[in-house]
Write a protein that holds these residues in place. Sequence first.
Motif, short mmCIF file in Angstrom:
data_model
loop_
_atom_site.label_atom_id
_atom_site.label_comp_id
_atom_site.label_asym_id
_atom_site.label_seq_id
_atom_site.Cartn_x
_atom_site.Cartn_y
_atom_site.Cartn_z
N ILE A 217 46.59 31.92 44.29
CA ILE A 217 45.44 32.73 44.65
C ILE A 217 44.28 31.79 44.98
O ILE A 217 43.94 30.92 44.19
CB ILE A 217 45.04 33.67 43.48
N GLY A 218 43.68 31.99 46.15
CA GLY A 218 42.70 31.02 46.64
C GLY A 218 43.41 29.85 47.30
O GLY A 218 42.91 28.73 47.32
N GLY A 219 44.57 30.12 47.85
CA GLY A 219 45.43 29.07 48.38
C GLY A 219 44.96 28.40 49.64
O GLY A 219 45.57 27.42 50.08
N SER A 220 43.87 28.88 50.23
CA SER A 220 43.36 28.24 51.45
C SER A 220 42.11 27.41 51.17
O SER A 220 41.54 26.82 52.09
CB SER A 220 43.04 29.30 52.51
N GLY A 221 41.68 27.36 49.90
CA GLY A 221 40.45 26.64 49.56
C GLY A 221 40.67 25.17 49.26
O GLY A 221 41.76 24.62 49.47
N ALA B 275 55.85 27.99 47.86
CA ALA B 275 54.46 28.19 47.49
C ALA B 275 53.77 29.08 48.51
O ALA B 275 53.78 28.79 49.71
CB ALA B 275 53.73 26.85 47.40
N ILE B 276 53.19 30.17 48.03
CA ILE B 276 52.54 31.15 48.89
C ILE B 276 51.03 30.99 48.76
O ILE B 276 50.49 31.10 47.65
CB ILE B 276 52.95 32.58 48.50
N ALA B 277 50.34 30.74 49.87
CA ALA B 277 48.88 30.65 49.87
C ALA B 277 48.33 32.06 50.04
O ALA B 277 48.40 32.64 51.13
CB ALA B 277 48.40 29.75 51.00
N ALA B 278 47.79 32.62 48.96
CA ALA B 278 47.31 34.00 48.98
C ALA B 278 45.79 34.03 48.99
O ALA B 278 45.14 33.38 48.17
CB ALA B 278 47.83 34.74 47.75
N GLU C 238 57.65 33.74 40.07
CA GLU C 238 57.70 33.41 38.65
C GLU C 238 56.36 32.96 38.11
O GLU C 238 56.06 33.13 36.93
CB GLU C 238 58.73 32.32 38.39
N VAL C 239 55.55 32.35 38.99
CA VAL C 239 54.29 31.74 38.56
C VAL C 239 53.16 32.19 39.49
O VAL C 239 53.35 32.29 40.71
CB VAL C 239 54.38 30.20 38.57
N VAL C 240 51.99 32.44 38.91
CA VAL C 240 50.78 32.68 39.68
C VAL C 240 49.74 31.64 39.28
O VAL C 240 49.49 31.43 38.09
CB VAL C 240 50.21 34.09 39.46
N VAL C 241 49.16 30.99 40.27
CA VAL C 241 48.10 30.00 40.05
C VAL C 241 46.81 30.59 40.62
O VAL C 241 46.76 30.96 41.79
CB VAL C 241 48.42 28.67 40.76
#
Length: 250
Positions: free
Chosen positions: A6-10, A27-30, A52-55
């Motif tokens: 989350i915030g994967g484009s920052g 890895a998904i840039a959300a 499985e994981v959220v960052v």
Amino acid sequence: MKIVVIGGSGLIGSRTVALLREAGHEAIAASPSTGVNTLTGEGLSEAFAGAEVVVDVANSPSFEPQAVLAFFETSGRNLLAAERAAGIRHHVALSIVGTDRMPDNGYFLAKMAQERLIEGSGIPYSIVRATQFMEFLGAIADGSMADGSVRLPAGLFQPIAADDVAAIVAETATGTPRGGHFDIAGPDRAPFDRIIARYLEATGDSRSVVSDPQARYFGGTVVETSLVPLGEAIIGRISLDSWLGAHRPA
């Protein structure tokens, strides 16, 4: 492993996504630009399917105390509810060293509210508390101008490079949930004014820097150790001099 950032484009998110992909993870840039909005909940269930994981390295677009509190509380509740529904096994959040030591700092209070939501969520978690990023030294100088000089609190400062933050966040995301928080910081610790003066000198900026005990940091009062780790911390590999050398104007 599928990991949603989350915030994967920052600043931190884009680096974290790249490192996770290099390591072979999905890895998904959300972010709102990719159809995932934590304030409305839009796209969360779709993004979390099979993950499985959220960052969470997202940041508030406003630093006004009430706005930033509303952002982290609303975003946190929506994220954690969607994670429980999706069966997420590890929630990783990026927070701030000293968050629990500056009760008059509105931004820090908002991050504390975010941490409390995570701790009470029932989802296995790790909270990475970082010192300020080296990439923001210029903005700090600009925002601390008063009476013709850069006026800074008299406390200690220990900035960390964004590349180091991303590396530690990525490593944490692929590890076992810690069930608590830990601190990370850069290798160089010095008085706040000295760090900023080194940055200005390296960038050819002639502004004078003054240590002012009355100066505040994001509205908060700073004492000597407000902004640095008090105990054990993971120390980044990139020194301030090394970072300055790489970012020195041509």
